[in-house]
Design an enzyme around this catalytic site. Structure first.
Site, PDB file in Angstrom:
ATOM      1  N   ARG A 142       0.811  -1.225   0.000  1.00 45.63           N
ATOM      2  CA  ARG A 142       0.000   0.000   0.000  1.00 45.63           C
ATOM      3  C   ARG A 142       0.847   1.279   0.000  1.00 45.63           C
ATOM      4  O   ARG A 142       0.335   2.364  -0.206  1.00 45.63           O
ATOM      5  CB  ARG A 142      -0.960  -0.010   1.199  1.00 45.63           C
ATOM      6  CG  ARG A 142      -2.179  -0.887   0.953  1.00 45.63           C
ATOM      7  CD  ARG A 142      -3.046  -0.978   2.182  1.00 45.63           C
ATOM      8  NE  ARG A 142      -2.464  -1.851   3.190  1.00 45.63           N
ATOM      9  CZ  ARG A 142      -2.890  -1.913   4.451  1.00 45.63           C
ATOM     10  NH1 ARG A 142      -3.870  -1.133   4.865  1.00 45.63           N
ATOM     11  NH2 ARG A 142      -2.320  -2.740   5.303  1.00 45.63           N
ATOM     12  N   ASN A 168      35.641  29.428  -8.651  1.00 46.41           N
ATOM     13  CA  ASN A 168      36.438  28.238  -8.312  1.00 46.41           C
ATOM     14  C   ASN A 168      36.505  27.213  -9.430  1.00 46.41           C
ATOM     15  O   ASN A 168      37.374  26.354  -9.430  1.00 46.41           O
ATOM     16  CB  ASN A 168      35.874  27.584  -7.051  1.00 46.41           C
ATOM     17  CG  ASN A 168      34.432  27.164  -7.223  1.00 46.41           C
ATOM     18  OD1 ASN A 168      33.651  27.852  -7.892  1.00 46.41           O
ATOM     19  ND2 ASN A 168      34.056  26.048  -6.640  1.00 46.41           N
TER      20      ASN A 168
END
Ligand code: UD1
Ligand code: CA
Length: 510
Positions: free
Chosen positions: A16, A389
């Site tokens: 379920r 960077n």
């Protein structure tokens, strides 16, 4: 101490949930359902713990072994019922004496105290089998507890097999049962398939005990939520909310101010000090810790973060980051993994950081990206600075020393090092190292072209505003000339000059 074996049943499908993830791996409060159950089990200090897996066994096994490598994993190939699963677990455990506790893996609110209390009752009652029960307003789906007149348990009747009268019983089987090991070992092979479901029911051991003239105990838990299972995602959310309510309440009792418990989410592994204040809309996740007098929120999500005493973290998203004592973060800051902000440091509005060590008292106050960087103590980074960077292939590191002052709108192109006490001018692109104490400026001298709006934008509101300011009339209604500002004229050059005298006076963003 009596020898104790714990068997956790986790082989079921959990259909379920409608999920590719096995049911018991779904999480609430930052921990899987089976993780919650195993954590409660831990407090019993059992001699051995077996988890019975089946559906999704690889995932469940890997998860369980990661939680605790001492756990024995037993595989139930075919799910023939809880009685069969218990037998698979008992065989794998090798236990033949002492007590055996069997429980299911989907009751995440179960506590260690409850298990200790239940095992205590089981032992003192000297029962062959004991069941942990609860009285619930809607017993639908559960096995019902049938008692004798003197209060012993006579049978557990599964709903599918129950009579109308039995279905009306509001005392249910939590799915947590304790056994005398020898009794269980003898009883399991005697179980027969249910004529209704074809399964071997562990609960039928109660009938066998009674038939043998042994006694079965039933111990009612006053807090039935602890035995509730999550079978679908609606129940998962309900249990998640209830778990959170309990966690938040516990922290309030420990001295944490929570302004709005309903919008505050705290994972079970979070650690908070007294006099922490949590404003509305805060999520403290993973292994986050917050030290005393820190104020978090509103609207802040911290995952695996360490926040120092007295820090203020406002409207921030942060993960795997350290925020120092008395530091200030936000509003609208994004701290990605590896951010370490020093004592009394600052990461301000619209700043993103990653793998960045920002020293004590150092500040990145406005509109910046700081990636792969070390910024020394007391240094101030100007507004709108980018630590570039990534060159498209590799990440590189920028190192800035102590008490440096970098200008607004800088770009650092690493690998690059800026020394202690250095400065940079506004708009500087730093491609090379800057020595300690130096000033680096890369922006060219300012060019000013007088009368440009009048010459190149005649007839526009811009030209009109310029005229009004200079008092010179616009020669053009004859805006036919070159309204879009095409080629340069010689006059333009004659009217231009540069200001080059500001080099020694960098505009540093505060
Ligand atoms: C079971 C109990 C019921 C109790 C309820 C509490 C039985 C027969 N019934 O019913 O009395 O009220 O739990 O939640 O025991 N499992 C296996 N292998 C199997 C079958 C199940 O490992 O072959 C595991 C499941 O993963 C689950 C647990 O056992 O964790 C319970 O199984 P489930 O089928 O959900 O039993 P219920 O019908 O809920
Ligand atoms: Ca169930």
């Amino acid at each position: 101490m009596t020898d104790l074996t714990v068997i956790v049943l986790a082989a079921g499908h959990g259909k379920r949930m409608k999920s590719k993830l096995p049911k018991v791996l779904h999480t609430i409060g930052g921990r899987s359902m089976v993780g919650h159950v195993l954590s409660a089990v831990e407090s019993l200090h059992a001699d051995r713990v077996v988890v019975v897996v089946g559906h999704g066994r690889d995932q469940v096994q890997a998860h369980v072994e990661q939680l605790d490598e001492r756990i024995v994993v037993a595989v139930q190939d075919e799910q023939l019922g809880t009685g069969h699963a218990a037998q698979v677990g008992l065989l794998a455990s090798g236990a033949t004496s002492g007590d055996v506790l069997v429980l299911t893996a989907d009751t995440p609110l179960l506590t260690g105290e409850t298990l200790q209390w239940f095992m205590g009752r089981h032992r003192s009652g000297q029962h062959a089998v004991s069941v942990l029960t609860a009285r619930v307003p809607v017993p639908r789906g559960y096995g019902r507890i049938v008692r004798t007149d003197d209060g012993d348990v006579r049978a557990i009747v599964e709903e599918k097999d129950a009579s109308e009268e039995e279905r009306a019983i509001d005392e249910i089987n939590s799915g947590i049962l304790a056994f005398d090991a020898a009794f269980l070992q003898a009883a399991l092979p005697r179980l027969e398939r249910s004529p209704v479901s074809g399964e071997f029911y562990l609960t039928d051991t109660v009938r066998l005990a009674v038939a043998d003239g042994s006694r079965a105990g039933g111990h009612v838990l006053a807090d039935p939520v602890q035995t509730e299972g999550a079978n679908d995602r609606v129940q998962l959310a309900e249990l998640g909310r209830e778990l959170n309510r309990r966690v938040v309440e516990r922290w309030m009792r420990e001295g944490v101010t929570v302004v709005d418990p309903a919008t505050t989410w705290i994972h079970v592994d979070v650690d908070l000090a007294p006099d922490v204040t949590l404003l509305p809309g805060v999520q403290l996740l993973g292994a986050t810790s917050v030290a005393e007098d820190a104020v978090i929120g509103p609207d802040t999500t911290l995952t695996d973060c360490e926040v120092g005493p007295g820090a203020h973290v406002v409207r921030t998203q942060a993960a795997l980051s350290v925020i120092g004592e008395g530091a200030e973060v936000g509003p609208f800051a994004h701290l990605r993994p590896g951010t370490v902000l020093g004592r009394a440091g600052k990461i301000g509005g619209f700043v993103e950081t990653k793998n960045a060590e920002i020293g004590d008292g150092a500040k990145v106050p406005h509109l910046s990206y700081v990636g792969d960087a070390v910024i020394g103590e007391g240094t101030n980074i100007g507004a709108g600075t980018i630590f570039a960077n990534y060159d498209g292939v590799t990440k590189h590191r920028t190192t800035i020393g102590k008490y440096a002052k970098t200008g607004s709108n800088n770009t650092f192109i690493p690998p690059v090092t800026i020394g202690d006490g250095a400065s940079t001018g506004g708009g500087t692109v730093v491609r090379e190292d800057v020595p300690a104490g130096a000033l680096a400026v890369s922006a060219g001298p300012l060019r000013v072209i007088e009368g440009w709006a009048r010459a190149k934008r005649p007839g526009t509101p811009q030209a009109a505003a310029a005229e009004a300011a200079s008092g010179t009339p616009d020669p053009a209604g004859d805006s036919a000339g070159d309204p879009a500002g095409g080629g340069r004229t010689a006059g333009e050059h004659e009217e231009s000059h540069t200001r080059g005298s500001r080099v020694g006076d960098p505009a540093t963003g505060a």
